[in-house]
Design a protein around this motif. Structure first.
Motif, PDB file in Angstrom:
ATOM      1  N   PHE A  26       0.826  -1.206   0.000  1.00 39.36           N
ATOM      2  CA  PHE A  26       0.000   0.000   0.000  1.00 39.36           C
ATOM      3  C   PHE A  26       0.861   1.257   0.000  1.00 39.36           C
ATOM      4  O   PHE A  26       0.504   2.264  -0.610  1.00 39.36           O
ATOM      5  CB  PHE A  26      -0.931  -0.003   1.222  1.00 39.36           C
ATOM      6  N   LEU A  27       2.005   1.207   0.691  1.00 42.29           N
ATOM      7  CA  LEU A  27       2.866   2.376   0.817  1.00 42.29           C
ATOM      8  C   LEU A  27       3.931   2.451  -0.270  1.00 42.29           C
ATOM      9  O   LEU A  27       4.792   3.337  -0.226  1.00 42.29           O
ATOM     10  CB  LEU A  27       3.545   2.384   2.196  1.00 42.29           C
ATOM     11  N   SER A  28       3.888   1.565  -1.236  1.00 41.82           N
ATOM     12  CA  SER A  28       4.871   1.612  -2.323  1.00 41.82           C
ATOM     13  C   SER A  28       4.614   2.850  -3.185  1.00 41.82           C
ATOM     14  O   SER A  28       3.466   3.265  -3.372  1.00 41.82           O
ATOM     15  CB  SER A  28       4.778   0.354  -3.184  1.00 41.82           C
ATOM     16  N   PRO A  29       5.680   3.472  -3.703  1.00 48.18           N
ATOM     17  CA  PRO A  29       5.511   4.688  -4.524  1.00 48.18           C
ATOM     18  C   PRO A  29       4.561   4.489  -5.700  1.00 48.18           C
ATOM     19  O   PRO A  29       3.780   5.384  -6.029  1.00 48.18           O
ATOM     20  CB  PRO A  29       6.939   4.978  -5.001  1.00 48.18           C
ATOM     21  N   ILE A  30       4.626   3.311  -6.322  1.00 46.08           N
ATOM     22  CA  ILE A  30       3.755   3.045  -7.480  1.00 46.08           C
ATOM     23  C   ILE A  30       2.294   3.048  -7.063  1.00 46.08           C
ATOM     24  O   ILE A  30       1.439   3.669  -7.705  1.00 46.08           O
ATOM     25  CB  ILE A  30       4.119   1.693  -8.133  1.00 46.08           C
ATOM     26  N   ASN A  31       1.986   2.357  -5.957  1.00 45.57           N
ATOM     27  CA  ASN A  31       0.602   2.275  -5.501  1.00 45.57           C
ATOM     28  C   ASN A  31       0.085   3.634  -5.040  1.00 45.57           C
ATOM     29  O   ASN A  31      -1.050   4.020  -5.345  1.00 45.57           O
ATOM     30  CB  ASN A  31       0.477   1.261  -4.366  1.00 45.57           C
ATOM     31  N   LEU A  32       0.917   4.364  -4.294  1.00 46.10           N
ATOM     32  CA  LEU A  32       0.503   5.688  -3.819  1.00 46.10           C
ATOM     33  C   LEU A  32       0.270   6.637  -5.000  1.00 46.10           C
ATOM     34  O   LEU A  32      -0.681   7.430  -5.001  1.00 46.10           O
ATOM     35  CB  LEU A  32       1.554   6.266  -2.877  1.00 46.10           C
ATOM     36  N   GLY A  33       1.147   6.544  -6.013  1.00 46.58           N
ATOM     37  CA  GLY A  33       0.990   7.385  -7.196  1.00 46.58           C
ATOM     38  C   GLY A  33      -0.280   7.067  -7.954  1.00 46.58           C
ATOM     39  O   GLY A  33      -1.020   7.972  -8.373  1.00 46.58           O
ATOM     40  N   ASN A  34      -0.551   5.771  -8.133  1.00 47.94           N
ATOM     41  CA  ASN A  34      -1.766   5.364  -8.835  1.00 47.94           C
ATOM     42  C   ASN A  34      -3.019   5.772  -8.065  1.00 47.94           C
ATOM     43  O   ASN A  34      -4.020   6.203  -8.646  1.00 47.94           O
ATOM     44  CB  ASN A  34      -1.766   3.850  -9.072  1.00 47.94           C
ATOM     45  N   THR A  35      -2.956   5.616  -6.744  1.00 47.62           N
ATOM     46  CA  THR A  35      -4.104   6.005  -5.909  1.00 47.62           C
ATOM     47  C   THR A  35      -4.338   7.506  -5.980  1.00 47.62           C
ATOM     48  O   THR A  35      -5.494   7.958  -6.106  1.00 47.62           O
ATOM     49  CB  THR A  35      -3.865   5.590  -4.445  1.00 47.62           C
ATOM     50  N   ALA A  36      -3.260   8.289  -5.927  1.00 47.02           N
ATOM     51  CA  ALA A  36      -3.388   9.748  -6.019  1.00 47.02           C
ATOM     52  C   ALA A  36      -3.976  10.154  -7.368  1.00 47.02           C
ATOM     53  O   ALA A  36      -4.793  11.083  -7.461  1.00 47.02           O
ATOM     54  CB  ALA A  36      -2.030  10.407  -5.825  1.00 47.02           C
ATOM     55  N   ASN A  37      -3.574   9.445  -8.430  1.00 52.24           N
ATOM     56  CA  ASN A  37      -4.108   9.736  -9.763  1.00 52.24           C
ATOM     57  C   ASN A  37      -5.616   9.514  -9.809  1.00 52.24           C
ATOM     58  O   ASN A  37      -6.373  10.337 -10.341  1.00 52.24           O
ATOM     59  CB  ASN A  37      -3.414   8.851 -10.795  1.00 52.24           C
ATOM     60  N   LEU A  38      -6.069   8.403  -9.226  1.00 53.88           N
ATOM     61  CA  LEU A  38      -7.501   8.100  -9.208  1.00 53.88           C
ATOM     62  C   LEU A  38      -8.266   9.081  -8.321  1.00 53.88           C
ATOM     63  O   LEU A  38      -9.399   9.464  -8.637  1.00 53.88           O
ATOM     64  CB  LEU A  38      -7.724   6.663  -8.734  1.00 53.88           C
ATOM     65  N   VAL A  39      -7.648   9.486  -7.217  1.00 50.14           N
ATOM     66  CA  VAL A  39      -8.285  10.493  -6.357  1.00 50.14           C
ATOM     67  C   VAL A  39      -8.507  11.776  -7.147  1.00 50.14           C
ATOM     68  O   VAL A  39      -9.572  12.403  -7.073  1.00 50.14           O
ATOM     69  CB  VAL A  39      -7.422  10.784  -5.114  1.00 50.14           C
ATOM     70  N   LEU A 279      -8.003  -0.961  -0.587  1.00 48.54           N
ATOM     71  CA  LEU A 279      -8.110  -2.037   0.406  1.00 48.54           C
ATOM     72  C   LEU A 279      -8.735  -3.279  -0.222  1.00 48.54           C
ATOM     73  O   LEU A 279      -8.254  -4.400  -0.028  1.00 48.54           O
ATOM     74  CB  LEU A 279      -8.944  -1.562   1.590  1.00 48.54           C
ATOM     75  N   VAL A 280      -9.799  -3.061  -0.981  1.00 52.55           N
ATOM     76  CA  VAL A 280     -10.474  -4.177  -1.659  1.00 52.55           C
ATOM     77  C   VAL A 280      -9.515  -4.895  -2.604  1.00 52.55           C
ATOM     78  O   VAL A 280      -9.446  -6.131  -2.630  1.00 52.55           O
ATOM     79  CB  VAL A 280     -11.711  -3.665  -2.436  1.00 52.55           C
ATOM     80  N   ASN A 281      -8.729  -4.127  -3.354  1.00 55.60           N
ATOM     81  CA  ASN A 281      -7.810  -4.723  -4.327  1.00 55.60           C
ATOM     82  C   ASN A 281      -6.659  -5.469  -3.654  1.00 55.60           C
ATOM     83  O   ASN A 281      -6.314  -6.590  -4.039  1.00 55.60           O
ATOM     84  CB  ASN A 281      -7.253  -3.642  -5.253  1.00 55.60           C
TER      85      ASN A 281
END
Length: 322
Positions: A26-39, A279-281
């Motif tokens: 969850f805290l990986s740069p890739i995941n955080l970046g993708n999550t921020a993009n979707l936000v 979280l679901v993913n």
């Protein structure tokens, strides 16, 4: 309202911490970046929805508008070879026009917002499907718009431009809603439209303006989504996005009765929904439960809002008696 925002922020931190403990990815740069993009992508039109909800209205055609404008935007640039700044400006104008039509039907024809925007949901989706003959619209092999792609899908020091765009829009709309006369008018209309009208507030113009703002932000979001997905299936693109927007607004403290809410709250609501989606993913929960999670979130938010309103009424009654 500040207490609600702080409470929501704490909830986001708690959920994020739990997710990180369960799955460190969850805290990986890739995941955080993708999550921020979707936000950023979802937060843009959620802010627009919030402006409508604060007037006591609702906008159900958000997803269909995103599909229609996305199809038109891609087709104008690819098939008709229109310069992208012209196509982009045209989509923004169309978005505002849709909002203007909705607002006029609601205020001038005295139609219910639910009915007007539900009809819009069906009409815009149908037009998008007819326009493409139910085919997928997208960029062909080798078709590229470097500047536009950088503006919409690029990143600045790892931060997605979609997220930056949402923050800029949120800052502007925060000033509009919380530091302007128009913002005070919006709150007044949402709390009691009749009283606001008797106070000299041009209630019809205020409501129409709210729908125009929603249309504009939805159009901006449609352009970002079109460049993000690069292909648009008119039958499914943007499906149920209006529910996401409503959920983000309700979580952010916007009452469906109108007259309450903050821009910070709706941004935090959008973040929380994406954290829950993440979280679901990460937990491997079937994606088919996504809508169940979103429906539960909306229900909990509405229940909390109802209980909070009842609590305030009881406190006000006790004070008046005392």
């Amino acid at each position: 309202m500040i207490k609600k925002d702080i409470g929501l922020l704490i909830l986001i931190l708690v959920v994020g911490t739990v997710v990180a403990l369960i799955n460190p990815l969850f805290l990986s740069p890739i995941n955080l970046g993708n999550t921020a993009n979707l936000v950023g992508l979802f937060g843009l039109f959620a802010i627009g929805q919030a402006f409508v909800i604060i007037t006591g209205g609702i906008e159900l055609s958000v997803g269909s508008i995103i599909a229609l404008l996305g199809v038109l935007f891609v087709d104008l640039m690819v098939t008709h070879e229109m310069a992208w700044p012209v196509a982009l400006l045209l989509m923004l104008v169309l978005g505002m026009l849709f909002g203007l039509i909705h607002g006029m039907l609601i205020t001038r024809m005295n139609l219910q917002p639910f009915i007007v925007t539900l009809c819009g949901l069906l009409i815009y989706r149908g037009v998008a499907r007819f326009y493409t003959a139910d085919a997928t619209a997208g960029f062909g092999f080798g078709v590229s718009f470097p500047t536009l792609e950088w503006l919409t899908t690029g990143r600045l020091y790892g931060v997605p431009h979609a997220f930056i765009a949402m923050l800029v829009v949120a800052a502007i709309m925060w000033v509009v809603l919380h530091r302007s006369v128009f913002g005070r008018y919006l709150y007044a209309v949402g709390k009691n439209e009749e009283a606001a009208r008797y106070s000299g507030i041009p209630t019809k113009q205020v409501i129409v303006a709210a729908y125009v703002i929603c249309g504009l932000l939805t159009a901006i979001s449609a352009i970002f989504f079109a460049m993000y997905t690069r292909s648009i299936s008119p039958s499914s693109h943007g499906n149920f996005y209006e529910l996401y927007a409503i959920a983000a607004a309700v979580l952010g403290g916007f009452s469906l009765r109108g007259g309450e809410g903050s821009i910070v709250g709706v941004v935090l609501g959008a973040i929380l929904l994406q954290v829950l989606q993440n979280l679901v993913n990460l937990l491997g929960i079937p994606s088919s439960l996504n809508f169940a999670v979103m429906g539960s979130v909306i229900l909990i938010g509405v229940l909390a809002d109802t209980q909070f309103a009842a609590y305030r009424k009881r406190r006000a009654a006790k004070r008046s008696v005392g």
